[in-house]
Scaffold this active site. Structure first.
Site, PDB file in Angstrom:
ATOM      1  N   CYS A  51      -2.540   8.879   3.152  1.00  0.00           N
ATOM      2  CA  CYS A  51      -2.279   8.246   1.847  1.00  0.00           C
ATOM      3  C   CYS A  51      -3.433   8.441   0.887  1.00  0.00           C
ATOM      4  O   CYS A  51      -3.240   8.492  -0.312  1.00  0.00           O
ATOM      5  CB  CYS A  51      -1.899   6.776   2.005  1.00  0.00           C
ATOM      6  SG  CYS A  51      -3.020   5.866   3.036  1.00  0.00           S
ATOM      7  N   GLU A  93       0.847  -1.193   0.000  1.00  0.00           N
ATOM      8  CA  GLU A  93       0.000   0.000   0.000  1.00  0.00           C
ATOM      9  C   GLU A  93       0.877   1.236   0.000  1.00  0.00           C
ATOM     10  O   GLU A  93       1.475   1.574   1.023  1.00  0.00           O
ATOM     11  CB  GLU A  93      -0.902   0.012   1.236  1.00  0.00           C
ATOM     12  CG  GLU A  93      -1.869  -1.146   1.323  1.00  0.00           C
ATOM     13  CD  GLU A  93      -2.863  -1.198   0.173  1.00  0.00           C
ATOM     14  OE1 GLU A  93      -2.972  -0.198  -0.570  1.00  0.00           O
ATOM     15  OE2 GLU A  93      -3.513  -2.238   0.024  1.00  0.00           O
TER      16      GLU A  93
END
Ligand SMILES: *[C@@H]1O[C@H](CO)[C@@H](O)[C@H](O)[C@H]1NC(C)=O
Ligand SMILES: *[C@@H]1O[C@H](CO)[C@@H](O)[C@H](O)[C@H]1NC(C)=O
Length: 595
Positions: free
Chosen positions: A338, A301
C-alpha cells in the site's frame, strides 16, 4: 580510636548492603522474561513439497462454500478452508468478550511479557514464518523479511518499550476559572475490537492489529483475507500460543475467515467497538456502511499512488543508493504494497540519468517463486496474488504508450516456464508518463516502475498532489530548503526524506488523507485509538469545590423580583472574569457584585 571503630563498622555494613544489592540484581527473577513455546509449522513448507497444481487456480469451488487455498506463484493447492458462518462469528465474539473481562485486569508488565514471548518466537522462527508467507502470497524471501518479519519485530519492540508510556494517564492543563481542578485523560480498553486486513502481508497485517489490541487491553477478532486463508491459522496460532505460554486465555484472539457477504455480520455487530480496515476503496464503502448500522468507528487504510520526488541536486555519490531504494520501493512484494512507490517524479537532469541507469536493471529482473529459487536461479520479483488485474494493467500501459509514454521493459503478463499456472506480471519500466494519463492516476499494485518528469520543485509537488490519493511520499536531494518545501507542501499522511517508508520502521502513526482513508494505526496515536479516551477532572485542593453561586441557584421564584436578571448579570460577570483582559476582569467583578 573510637572513630576508627565506627568507620570500620560503617564500611562493613556498606559492603554487606552492596553484596545484597548485587545478589538481588543478579538473581532477581525477570518477571517479564519471555517464555519459550512451539507452534507446529504447516507441512507444505517442507523442502521438496510441490502440491497438486490446479488447472485454473481460483478461490471458489463451484457448488461449495469452501475456500480453495493455493500458492499464487505456482497454482499448487494448499488445501481447503471452511469459512466462518454468521453463527460462528457470534460464537467467536462471545468467547473473546468473556476472555477480555479477565485480560482487562492484567498489568502492562503482564502484557509486555506476552509480547516479549511473541518477539522471541518471531526472531527464532524467521525462516518458517517467511516461507509460510511466501507460499501463501507469492512474495520472495527478502520481500517477506522486510515486509513481514522486520516490521513485526519493530512493532513488538516499540510496543514493549513505549506502549505503557503511550497509555499512561496524562495530566492536562487547567485555566483561570477552573484553577482548582486537576485534569487528566486516561486510556481504557474498548472491549472487543475487529481488524479486517488485506492479503499483501499475510503475517504482518494479521499480527500487527493483534499486538496493538491486546496491549491496550482489548480482545480482537481479526479477519484475514480469503486470498491468504491458508496461512492465517498458523499465524494466529503464533499469537494465541504466546498467550497460553504466559498463562492467559487464547480466546482473547479470534481469527476468522469468511466470504464478503458474511463479513457484514462482523462489521455491523453491536459487540464490536472499533474496526481497523486495510483494503481497497470499493470494499471500504461496504465496510463503513455496514459499520454505520452499529455506529462503530472505522480506521480506514486504503491504497495510495505514492510519489518519490527526486531533486536534481542529488549528489553523484547518492545516486546509486537512491536508485536501489527506488527499485526496492517499487518491486517489493511485486508492487503489492500500500505504500509501494507508484510514481517516481524526477527533475530533468536526474530524470535522464535514472532512465540510463535503471533500464538494464529492470530488464534483468527475474520473476519467480521461492520454490524454484536457487543459487543458479535467483528470483528477484515474486508473483501477484491473482491474474484478475492483468488485462486492466496491460490496457493502462497501452493507453499510456498511445499517449506518448515510452515502455522500456515489460508491460505484459508473464508465463513462467516452470509455473504456467502462477500469476506473474513482467517487471515493467514506463517513462515519460504525464499526470493526465490514466496510468498516472490509478493505483496499480503491480511491479511497474513509472517515471514522470518535472520541470521544477514546484512542478514536482503539483504532480505529486495530482491524484485522488494521499498516503505516503518520499523526497530525495541535498538542498534542505527544497527538501523542507516538499515536506511541507506535498499532500500525504507520511513523508520520508532521503529514504523510503521508514516512518513505519520507527512506528510513527500510519495512515493517509483524501482517497487514502482516515484514522491512524501504529505509534501512540494507533494505540490510543483502540481505547476509550476517558476525561477525568478532580478537585486539586481539599475544601475548594464548585458550588452554584446563590444568585444563580434555582428555583428563582422564591428570590423576589428581578432574580433572573441578577442571575444573568452574575453569569455574564463570570465569563468576563474568566476570559476578558484586565479591563474585562474588572467588568466581570462589577457584574458579580451586582454593580
Ligand atoms: C499540494 O497540496 C497541499 C495540500 O492540499 C497544498 O497545501 C499545496 O499547496 C499543494 N501544492 C501544489 C504545488 O499543488
Ligand atoms: C537551495 O534552494 C533554494 C530554493 O530553491 C535556493 O534559493 C538556494 O540557492 C539553494 N541553495 C543551494 C546551496 O544551492
Amino acid at each position: 580510636m573510637e572513630n576508627l571503630e565506627d568507620l570500620k563498622a560503617y564500611v562493613a555494613s556498606a559492603i554487606g548492603l552492596l553484596t545484597l544489592l548485587f545478589f538481588y540484581l543478579v538473581l532477581r527473577k525477570d518477571l517479564e522474561a519471555p517464555v519459550p513455546y512451539d507452534v507446529a509449522p504447516p507441512a507444505q513448507i517442507q523442502p521438496g513439497w510441490r502440491g497438486e497444481v490446479l488447472d485454473e487456480p481460483s478461490l471458489k469451488v463451484s457448488g461449495s462454500s469452501v475456500i480453495q487455498c493455493y500458492a499464487p506463484a505456482t497454482g499448487a493447492s494448499l488445501g481447503l478452508v471452511n469459512p466462518s458462518t454468521a453463527d460462528g462469528i457470534d460464537r467467536a465474539i462471545a468467547k473473546a468478550k468473556e476472555a477480555q473481562v479477565e485480560w482487562a485486569k492484567t498489568t502492562f508488565a503482564q502484557r509486555r511479557k506476552v509480547l516479549k514471548t511473541m518477539l522471541k518466537f518471531v526472531l527464532e522462527n524467521q525462516e518458517t514464518i517467511a516461507r509460510v508467507a511466501c507460499l501463501d502470497s507469492g512474495k520472495t524471501m527478502v520481500d517477506a523479511s522486510l515486509g513481514e518479519i522486520l516490521v513485526t519485530a519493530e512493532k513488538l519492540k516499540w510496543t514493549i518499550d513505549h506502549g505503557e508510556a503511550s497509555l499512561k494517564p496524562e495530566r492536562r492543563p487547567t485555566n483561570f476559572l477552573m484553577m482548582y481542578k486537576w485534569n487528566e485523560v486516561m486510556w481504557q480498553p474498548l472491549g472487543v475490537v475487529a481488524a479486517c486486513v488485506s492479503w499483501n502481508y499475510p503475517f504482518h497485517n494479521l499480527i500487527s492489529p493483534i499486538i496493538a489490541s491486546i496491549f491496550s487491553g482489548n480482545a480482537i477478532i481479526v479477519k484475514g483475507s480469503e486470498a491468504t486463508a491458508w496461512s492465517s491459522s498458523y499465524f494466529a496460532c503464533i499469537a494465541t500460543s504466546a498467550l497460553i505460554a504466559c498463562g492467559h486465555s487464547p480466546n482473547l484472539i479470534q481469527s476468522v475467515i469468511c466470504w464478503p457477504n458474511i463479513a457484514n455480520h462482523l462489521t455491523s455487530h453491536p459487540s464490536i467497538a472499533h474496526i481497523t480496515f486495510i483494503g481497497s476503496r470499493p470494499i471500504a464503502h461496504h465496510v463503513c456502511a455496514s459499520a454505520a448500522k452499529a455506529l462503530t468507528p472505522v480506521c480506514v487504510e486504503l491504497g495510495g499512488k505514492d510519489p518519490a520526488i527526486i531533486l536534481d541536486d542529488l549528489s553523484t555519490s547518492n545516486f546509486k543508493r537512491v536508485a536501489s531504494i527506488l527499485m526496492r520501493g517499487t518491486f517489493q512484494s511485486a508492487g503489492q504494497n500500500c505504500i509501494g512507490l507508484e510514481r517516481v517524479i524526477a527533475l530533468p537532469n536526474v530524470y535522464r540519468k535514472l532512465i540510463d541507469h535503471l533500464t538494464p536493471l529492470i530488464r534483468a529482473l527475474q520473476p519467480g517463486s521461492i520454490l524454484n529459487s536457487s543459487p543458479s536461479h535467483p528470483v528477484d520479483v515474486g508473483a501477484s496474488i491473482s491474474a484478475a488485474n492483468f488485462a486492466n494493467l496491460e490496457a493502462l500501459i497501452q493507453d499510456a504508450v498511445d499517449q506518448g509514454a515510452r515502455l522500456l521493459a515489460g508491460g505484459k503478463r508473464y508465463i513462467h516456464p516452470q509455473f504456467p499456472q502462477g500469476h506473474y506480471f513482467t517487471p515493467t519500466f514506463i517513462v515519460d508518463v504525464t499526470p493526465t494519463m490514466k496510468i498516472a492516476q490509478t493505483e496499480l499494485f503491480a511491479p511497474v516502475f513509472l517515471l514522470m518528469r518535472a520541470e521544477s520543485v514546484g512542478d514536482a509537488i503539483a504532480i505529486a498532489n495530482s491524484t485522488s490519493y494521499a498516503l505516503g511520499a518520499s523526497v530525495y536531494g541535498s538542498n534542505s530548503s527544497d527538501l523542507e518545501r516538499v515536506v511541507r507542501e506535498v499532500h500525504a499522511g507520511m513523508v520520508a526524506v532521503n529514504d523510503f517508508a521508514v516512518t513505519y520502521m520507527v512506528q510513527l502513526p500510519f495512515g493517509g488523507v483524501k482517497g487514502s482513508g482516515y484514522g491512524r494505526f501504529a505509534g501512540k496515536e494507533g494505540l490510543r485509538s483502540l481505547c476509550n479516551q476517558k476525561a477525568v477532572t478532580r478537585d486539586r485542593w481539599p475544601g475548594v469545590k464548585t458550588s452554584i453561586p446563590p444568585p444563580m441557584d434555582i428555583p428563582f421564584g422564591s428570590k423576589g423580583k428581578g432574580a433572573t436578571e441578577r442571575a444573568w448579570k452574575f453569569a455574564e460577570g463570570i465569563v468576563w472574569l474568566g476570559y476578558g483582559d484586565w479591563r474585562g476582569k474588572v467588568r466581570g467583578i462589577r457584574g458579580l457584585l451586582g454593580l
